[in-house]
Design a protein around this motif. Sequence first.
Motif, PDB file in Angstrom:
ATOM      1  N   TYR A 207       0.842  -1.192   0.000  1.00  0.00           N
ATOM      2  CA  TYR A 207       0.000   0.000   0.000  1.00  0.00           C
ATOM      3  C   TYR A 207       0.879   1.244   0.000  1.00  0.00           C
ATOM      4  O   TYR A 207       2.037   1.218   0.431  1.00  0.00           O
ATOM      5  N   THR A 208       0.337   2.336  -0.505  1.00  0.00           N
ATOM      6  CA  THR A 208       1.128   3.549  -0.727  1.00  0.00           C
ATOM      7  C   THR A 208       1.609   4.180   0.564  1.00  0.00           C
ATOM      8  O   THR A 208       2.776   4.546   0.698  1.00  0.00           O
ATOM      9  N   SER A 209       0.735   4.333   1.550  1.00  0.00           N
ATOM     10  CA  SER A 209       1.130   4.964   2.806  1.00  0.00           C
ATOM     11  C   SER A 209       0.472   4.256   3.971  1.00  0.00           C
ATOM     12  O   SER A 209      -0.573   3.628   3.834  1.00  0.00           O
ATOM     13  N   GLY A 210       1.113   4.345   5.133  1.00  0.00           N
ATOM     14  CA  GLY A 210       0.595   3.679   6.322  1.00  0.00           C
ATOM     15  C   GLY A 210       1.737   3.361   7.269  1.00  0.00           C
ATOM     16  O   GLY A 210       2.655   4.162   7.448  1.00  0.00           O
ATOM     17  N   THR A 211       1.690   2.178   7.881  1.00  0.00           N
ATOM     18  CA  THR A 211       2.757   1.769   8.806  1.00  0.00           C
ATOM     19  C   THR A 211       3.253   0.375   8.436  1.00  0.00           C
ATOM     20  O   THR A 211       2.536  -0.418   7.818  1.00  0.00           O
ATOM     21  N   TYR A 212       4.483   0.104   8.818  1.00  0.00           N
ATOM     22  CA  TYR A 212       5.093  -1.218   8.632  1.00  0.00           C
ATOM     23  C   TYR A 212       5.936  -1.470   9.874  1.00  0.00           C
ATOM     24  O   TYR A 212       6.585  -0.549  10.397  1.00  0.00           O
ATOM     25  N   SER A 213       5.954  -2.693  10.367  1.00  0.00           N
ATOM     26  CA  SER A 213       6.639  -2.957  11.635  1.00  0.00           C
ATOM     27  C   SER A 213       7.460  -4.247  11.598  1.00  0.00           C
ATOM     28  O   SER A 213       7.189  -5.159  10.809  1.00  0.00           O
ATOM     29  N   PHE A 214       8.480  -4.261  12.452  1.00  0.00           N
ATOM     30  CA  PHE A 214       9.286  -5.453  12.712  1.00  0.00           C
ATOM     31  C   PHE A 214       9.204  -5.753  14.204  1.00  0.00           C
ATOM     32  O   PHE A 214       9.067  -4.844  15.030  1.00  0.00           O
ATOM     33  N   SER A 215       9.320  -7.012  14.567  1.00  0.00           N
ATOM     34  CA  SER A 215       9.362  -7.408  15.975  1.00  0.00           C
ATOM     35  C   SER A 215      10.724  -8.018  16.293  1.00  0.00           C
ATOM     36  O   SER A 215      11.250  -8.830  15.524  1.00  0.00           O
ATOM     37  N   TRP A 216      11.277  -7.615  17.431  1.00  0.00           N
ATOM     38  CA  TRP A 216      12.573  -8.152  17.858  1.00  0.00           C
ATOM     39  C   TRP A 216      12.492  -8.552  19.320  1.00  0.00           C
ATOM     40  O   TRP A 216      12.174  -7.745  20.180  1.00  0.00           O
ATOM     41  N   GLY A 217      12.791  -9.824  19.562  1.00  0.00           N
ATOM     42  CA  GLY A 217      12.719 -10.354  20.923  1.00  0.00           C
ATOM     43  C   GLY A 217      13.994 -10.193  21.711  1.00  0.00           C
ATOM     44  O   GLY A 217      14.075 -10.659  22.856  1.00  0.00           O
ATOM     45  N   GLY A 218      15.015  -9.555  21.116  1.00  0.00           N
ATOM     46  CA  GLY A 218      16.249  -9.310  21.862  1.00  0.00           C
ATOM     47  C   GLY A 218      17.362 -10.290  21.577  1.00  0.00           C
ATOM     48  O   GLY A 218      18.461 -10.155  22.135  1.00  0.00           O
ATOM     49  N   TYR A 219      17.127 -11.280  20.727  1.00  0.00           N
ATOM     50  CA  TYR A 219      18.155 -12.273  20.419  1.00  0.00           C
ATOM     51  C   TYR A 219      18.927 -11.883  19.158  1.00  0.00           C
ATOM     52  O   TYR A 219      18.332 -11.413  18.171  1.00  0.00           O
ATOM     53  N   PRO A 220      20.260 -12.052  19.181  1.00  0.00           N
ATOM     54  CA  PRO A 220      21.074 -11.725  18.005  1.00  0.00           C
ATOM     55  C   PRO A 220      20.671 -12.561  16.801  1.00  0.00           C
ATOM     56  O   PRO A 220      20.190 -13.694  16.938  1.00  0.00           O
ATOM     57  N   SER A 221      20.879 -11.997  15.624  1.00  0.00           N
ATOM     58  CA  SER A 221      20.518 -12.701  14.390  1.00  0.00           C
ATOM     59  C   SER A 221      21.282 -14.009  14.231  1.00  0.00           C
ATOM     60  O   SER A 221      20.741 -14.992  13.719  1.00  0.00           O
ATOM     61  N   GLY A 222      22.542 -14.036  14.654  1.00  0.00           N
ATOM     62  CA  GLY A 222      23.359 -15.244  14.493  1.00  0.00           C
ATOM     63  C   GLY A 222      23.213 -16.235  15.619  1.00  0.00           C
ATOM     64  O   GLY A 222      23.946 -17.237  15.668  1.00  0.00           O
ATOM     65  N   GLY A 223      22.263 -15.981  16.527  1.00  0.00           N
ATOM     66  CA  GLY A 223      22.084 -16.868  17.673  1.00  0.00           C
ATOM     67  C   GLY A 223      22.914 -16.401  18.859  1.00  0.00           C
ATOM     68  O   GLY A 223      23.807 -15.552  18.739  1.00  0.00           O
ATOM     69  N   MET A 225      23.025 -15.505  23.355  1.00  0.00           N
ATOM     70  CA  MET A 225      22.254 -15.068  24.518  1.00  0.00           C
ATOM     71  C   MET A 225      21.434 -13.827  24.207  1.00  0.00           C
ATOM     72  O   MET A 225      21.807 -13.009  23.371  1.00  0.00           O
ATOM     73  N   GLN A 226      20.338 -13.727  24.915  1.00  0.00           N
ATOM     74  CA  GLN A 226      19.472 -12.564  24.745  1.00  0.00           C
ATOM     75  C   GLN A 226      20.196 -11.300  25.204  1.00  0.00           C
ATOM     76  O   GLN A 226      20.919 -11.304  26.204  1.00  0.00           O
ATOM     77  N   CYS A 227      20.023 -10.225  24.453  1.00  0.00           N
ATOM     78  CA  CYS A 227      20.666  -8.955  24.781  1.00  0.00           C
ATOM     79  C   CYS A 227      19.997  -8.310  25.994  1.00  0.00           C
ATOM     80  O   CYS A 227      18.880  -8.674  26.381  1.00  0.00           O
ATOM     81  N   ASP A 228      20.701  -7.336  26.577  1.00  0.00           N
ATOM     82  CA  ASP A 228      20.164  -6.608  27.722  1.00  0.00           C
ATOM     83  C   ASP A 228      19.375  -5.380  27.252  1.00  0.00           C
ATOM     84  O   ASP A 228      19.554  -4.891  26.138  1.00  0.00           O
ATOM     85  N   SER A 229      18.523  -4.890  28.111  1.00  0.00           N
ATOM     86  CA  SER A 229      17.834  -3.629  27.834  1.00  0.00           C
ATOM     87  C   SER A 229      18.858  -2.508  27.748  1.00  0.00           C
ATOM     88  O   SER A 229      19.893  -2.545  28.414  1.00  0.00           O
ATOM     89  N   GLY A 230      18.576  -1.514  26.939  1.00  0.00           N
ATOM     90  CA  GLY A 230      19.504  -0.400  26.814  1.00  0.00           C
ATOM     91  C   GLY A 230      19.219   0.414  25.568  1.00  0.00           C
ATOM     92  O   GLY A 230      18.217   0.202  24.864  1.00  0.00           O
ATOM     93  N   GLU A 231      20.122   1.346  25.299  1.00  0.00           N
ATOM     94  CA  GLU A 231      19.973   2.196  24.126  1.00  0.00           C
ATOM     95  C   GLU A 231      20.618   1.531  22.914  1.00  0.00           C
ATOM     96  O   GLU A 231      21.782   1.130  22.957  1.00  0.00           O
ATOM     97  N   TYR A 232      19.854   1.444  21.846  1.00  0.00           N
ATOM     98  CA  TYR A 232      20.326   0.815  20.615  1.00  0.00           C
ATOM     99  C   TYR A 232      20.170   1.790  19.445  1.00  0.00           C
ATOM    100  O   TYR A 232      19.290   2.672  19.473  1.00  0.00           O
ATOM    101  N   THR A 233      21.024   1.619  18.468  1.00  0.00           N
ATOM    102  CA  THR A 233      20.908   2.396  17.231  1.00  0.00           C
ATOM    103  C   THR A 233      20.165   1.557  16.196  1.00  0.00           C
ATOM    104  O   THR A 233      20.548   0.410  15.932  1.00  0.00           O
ATOM    105  N   ILE A 234      19.110   2.109  15.648  1.00  0.00           N
ATOM    106  CA  ILE A 234      18.294   1.406  14.656  1.00  0.00           C
ATOM    107  C   ILE A 234      18.513   2.068  13.297  1.00  0.00           C
ATOM    108  O   ILE A 234      18.245   3.252  13.132  1.00  0.00           O
ATOM    109  N   LYS A 235      19.025   1.301  12.349  1.00  0.00           N
ATOM    110  CA  LYS A 235      19.196   1.783  10.978  1.00  0.00           C
ATOM    111  C   LYS A 235      18.105   1.170  10.101  1.00  0.00           C
ATOM    112  O   LYS A 235      17.758  -0.004  10.271  1.00  0.00           O
ATOM    113  N   TYR A 236      17.592   1.935   9.164  1.00  0.00           N
ATOM    114  CA  TYR A 236      16.536   1.413   8.299  1.00  0.00           C
ATOM    115  C   TYR A 236      16.589   2.122   6.948  1.00  0.00           C
ATOM    116  O   TYR A 236      16.996   3.274   6.849  1.00  0.00           O
ATOM    117  N   TRP A 237      16.169   1.403   5.917  1.00  0.00           N
ATOM    118  CA  TRP A 237      16.215   1.957   4.561  1.00  0.00           C
ATOM    119  C   TRP A 237      15.392   1.099   3.606  1.00  0.00           C
ATOM    120  O   TRP A 237      15.156  -0.092   3.855  1.00  0.00           O
TER     121      TRP A 237
END
Length: 253
Positions: A207-223, A225-237
């Motif tokens: 659709y032309t306009s609206g919202t799109y989302s991703f969900s992240w449970g805190g686990y690294p992509s390569g497998g 331990m789960q990451c800790d809460s904190g400040e993260y940098t999110i890149k998107y394009w």
Amino acid sequence: MKKILRIFLALVFTGSLLFALYVPSNAVYANECGLSLTKNPSFSEDGYYYMSFTINTGRYPGSYGSYDKTKVKLTLYNSAGKSVTSWDEKSYNPNTTITRKPGYNYNKNLSSGTYTMKVTVTLVGERWNGYSYEQASLTFTWSYNINHTQPATANLDKVEIVRRDDGSYANKIIFGHSGAKGQVLNMEIYDQWNSRVYSTTGSAISYTSGTYSFSWGGYPSGGGMQCDSGEYTIKYWFSGKNAKQTKRYLTIY
């Protein structure tokens, strides 16, 4: 009597000649008034699109009075002929070279489509009406089509904590987008040491306009331990486009 009649006819002829000299017909062309318009290359700057016009202001034909001036007005119309926006009408001295650069945030305020920029130039001067001089004007219009395609844009709107069907929690990272039909959104997450911990690629947006989302449970992509809460940098394009980035605090359960 005949002599008087000849004088009267001579005066009528002279008056008609003066009237014809100062009152242009509908067949008068811009170049006959010394008026010309040149469209310069358009350009984009700071998110705005600019058209550029150089105008030789000319003069109302035959007029050299104190009222002489040239008015320039620019108006943008959509495909239905409705005015979208306009720029202030300005007055200039005759026989002067000026440049107008109307700029507009096309990407933010205009949907994709065909638009028309109209440049209206009015020469104001004086003409002889057979008895005295009076103010008069001539108007000329130039039109230029603009084929505008709104670029795909996306911005990180917000992050929500959501509970999954299996009882676990995840960060739902929500992007608002516009003009994005058919585009593919990508996302990467970096920790405080600038190490990439997660990356994902979405599906083509339908659709032309609206919202799109991703969900992240805190686990690294390569497998691992789960990451800790904190400040993260999110890149998107969008695929093939330059990346944006922003920092967000992510709570990880």
